[in-house]
Design a protein around this motif. Sequence first.
Motif, short mmCIF file in Angstrom:
data_model
loop_
_atom_site.label_atom_id
_atom_site.label_comp_id
_atom_site.label_asym_id
_atom_site.label_seq_id
_atom_site.Cartn_x
_atom_site.Cartn_y
_atom_site.Cartn_z
N SER A 61 0.86 -1.19 0.00
CA SER A 61 0.00 0.00 0.00
C SER A 61 0.89 1.23 0.00
O SER A 61 1.95 1.25 0.64
CB SER A 61 -0.90 0.03 1.24
N MET A 62 0.45 2.28 -0.70
CA MET A 62 1.20 3.52 -0.77
C MET A 62 0.25 4.72 -0.78
O MET A 62 -0.80 4.67 -1.43
CB MET A 62 2.07 3.55 -2.03
N GLN A 63 0.61 5.74 -0.03
CA GLN A 63 -0.16 6.99 -0.01
C GLN A 63 0.83 8.15 -0.02
O GLN A 63 1.73 8.21 0.83
CB GLN A 63 -1.03 7.07 1.25
N ARG A 64 0.71 9.03 -0.98
CA ARG A 64 1.59 10.19 -1.00
C ARG A 64 1.11 11.24 0.00
O ARG A 64 -0.10 11.38 0.22
CB ARG A 64 1.61 10.78 -2.41
N PRO A 65 2.08 11.96 0.63
CA PRO A 65 3.52 11.84 0.44
C PRO A 65 4.16 10.88 1.44
O PRO A 65 3.94 10.99 2.64
CB PRO A 65 4.01 13.27 0.68
N GLY A 66 4.93 9.94 0.93
CA GLY A 66 5.85 9.16 1.75
C GLY A 66 5.32 8.01 2.57
O GLY A 66 6.09 7.33 3.24
N MET A 68 3.83 4.26 3.23
CA MET A 68 3.77 2.97 2.55
C MET A 68 3.74 1.83 3.56
O MET A 68 4.08 2.00 4.73
CB MET A 68 4.95 2.79 1.59
N ARG A 69 3.30 0.68 3.07
CA ARG A 69 3.24 -0.51 3.90
C ARG A 69 3.50 -1.74 3.03
O ARG A 69 2.83 -1.94 2.02
CB ARG A 69 1.88 -0.64 4.57
N TRP A 70 4.51 -2.52 3.40
CA TRP A 70 4.80 -3.81 2.77
C TRP A 70 4.47 -4.90 3.77
O TRP A 70 4.97 -4.88 4.90
CB TRP A 70 6.28 -3.91 2.40
N GLU A 71 3.65 -5.86 3.38
CA GLU A 71 3.35 -7.03 4.21
C GLU A 71 3.83 -8.27 3.48
O GLU A 71 3.53 -8.46 2.31
CB GLU A 71 1.85 -7.14 4.48
N LEU A 72 4.56 -9.13 4.19
CA LEU A 72 5.13 -10.32 3.58
C LEU A 72 4.68 -11.55 4.34
O LEU A 72 4.88 -11.66 5.56
CB LEU A 72 6.66 -10.22 3.57
N GLY A 73 4.06 -12.49 3.60
CA GLY A 73 3.60 -13.73 4.21
C GLY A 73 2.10 -13.75 4.41
O GLY A 73 1.46 -12.71 4.56
N GLU A 74 1.53 -14.95 4.37
CA GLU A 74 0.09 -15.16 4.65
C GLU A 74 -0.03 -16.35 5.60
O GLU A 74 0.08 -17.49 5.17
CB GLU A 74 -0.66 -15.43 3.34
N PRO A 75 -0.26 -16.08 6.91
CA PRO A 75 -0.42 -14.78 7.55
C PRO A 75 0.88 -13.98 7.55
O PRO A 75 1.95 -14.52 7.27
CB PRO A 75 -0.85 -15.15 8.97
N VAL A 76 0.78 -12.70 7.87
CA VAL A 76 1.93 -11.80 7.78
C VAL A 76 3.02 -12.23 8.76
O VAL A 76 2.77 -12.43 9.95
CB VAL A 76 1.51 -10.35 8.09
N SER A 104 16.55 6.89 5.75
CA SER A 104 17.83 6.27 6.10
C SER A 104 18.23 5.23 5.06
O SER A 104 17.41 4.76 4.26
CB SER A 104 17.74 5.61 7.48
N ASP A 105 19.51 4.85 5.08
CA ASP A 105 20.02 3.87 4.12
C ASP A 105 19.32 2.52 4.27
O ASP A 105 19.06 1.83 3.28
CB ASP A 105 21.53 3.68 4.30
N ARG A 106 19.00 2.13 5.50
CA ARG A 106 18.35 0.84 5.72
C ARG A 106 16.93 0.83 5.14
O ARG A 106 16.43 -0.21 4.71
CB ARG A 106 18.31 0.52 7.22
N ALA A 107 16.29 2.01 5.09
CA ALA A 107 14.93 2.08 4.57
C ALA A 107 14.89 2.17 3.06
O ALA A 107 13.86 1.85 2.44
CB ALA A 107 14.22 3.30 5.17
N LYS A 108 15.96 2.57 2.42
CA LYS A 108 15.92 2.88 0.99
C LYS A 108 15.57 1.70 0.09
O LYS A 108 14.95 1.91 -0.96
CB LYS A 108 17.23 3.54 0.56
N PRO A 109 15.95 0.45 0.41
CA PRO A 109 15.48 -0.65 -0.44
C PRO A 109 13.95 -0.74 -0.52
O PRO A 109 13.41 -1.24 -1.50
CB PRO A 109 16.08 -1.89 0.23
N PHE A 110 13.25 -0.23 0.51
CA PHE A 110 11.79 -0.23 0.49
C PHE A 110 11.24 1.00 -0.22
O PHE A 110 10.09 1.02 -0.65
CB PHE A 110 11.23 -0.23 1.92
N THR A 111 12.05 2.06 -0.34
CA THR A 111 11.56 3.33 -0.85
C THR A 111 12.25 3.75 -2.14
O THR A 111 12.22 4.93 -2.51
CB THR A 111 11.76 4.44 0.21
N LEU A 112 12.82 2.80 -2.87
CA LEU A 112 13.52 3.13 -4.12
C LEU A 112 12.61 3.85 -5.10
O LEU A 112 13.03 4.78 -5.79
CB LEU A 112 14.07 1.85 -4.77
#
Length: 211
Positions: A61-66, A68-76, A104-112
């Motif tokens: 999910s993404m909403q501007r500005p900035g 977002m939410r990534w969920e991985l797995g079922e269940p998460v 931050s650098d650690r967050a950037k793979p999620f926010t490319l």
Amino acid sequence: MRLLACLLIALNPVSAAELDTAPLEAWLAKQGNVQSLEADFVQERTLPALRNPVTTPGSFSMQRPGKMRWELGEPVKTLAVSDGTTMTLVDVDKKRARQIPSDSDRAKPFTLLADGALNGNLEDFKKTFELIESRVTNGIYQLTARPRERKLRGNVQWVFLDIDPKTDLLRAMEIRLDDKSSIRTIFSNSRINPTIPADRFTTDLTGYKVQ
């Protein structure tokens, strides 16, 4: 095939002026009108020590500005949530969470593919990514790029985008990391400009150990 492509590019670099950027520009133009987005995905994680990729379903999910939410797995099992300022990385099974600045650098793979790169025009995109090579495979436009920021490039070496020119939708994104692993995210059921509840970009950390 992606690894072979990287090797060929390194040996035979292509001028950015020779790239076909029309499908990329059409996709970027559409992003300029996107204020929110939801999609399902399947993530394929490839590791040098594993013979076959690890495949996991998820949602985005993404909403501007900035936000977002990534969920991985079922269940998460794991999730990454940003309220635009702070990103929270959560390991559900271990009841652990880490909060870091969204820039931050650690967050950037999620926010490319965050707001700055997707303002709707090619020039802003090129401020974030160096365009390396493009091709069309089975009707899908495939772009090879890499981050311009040197510090980020030390972690994320290559970025691959698959764009459907018929719909101007992102079908897949792959990042190649410095440890030779890769994460390929294949999107489906994309919903543009849905109404997303505000609490989608928060998470209840009651009972979690927060770092």
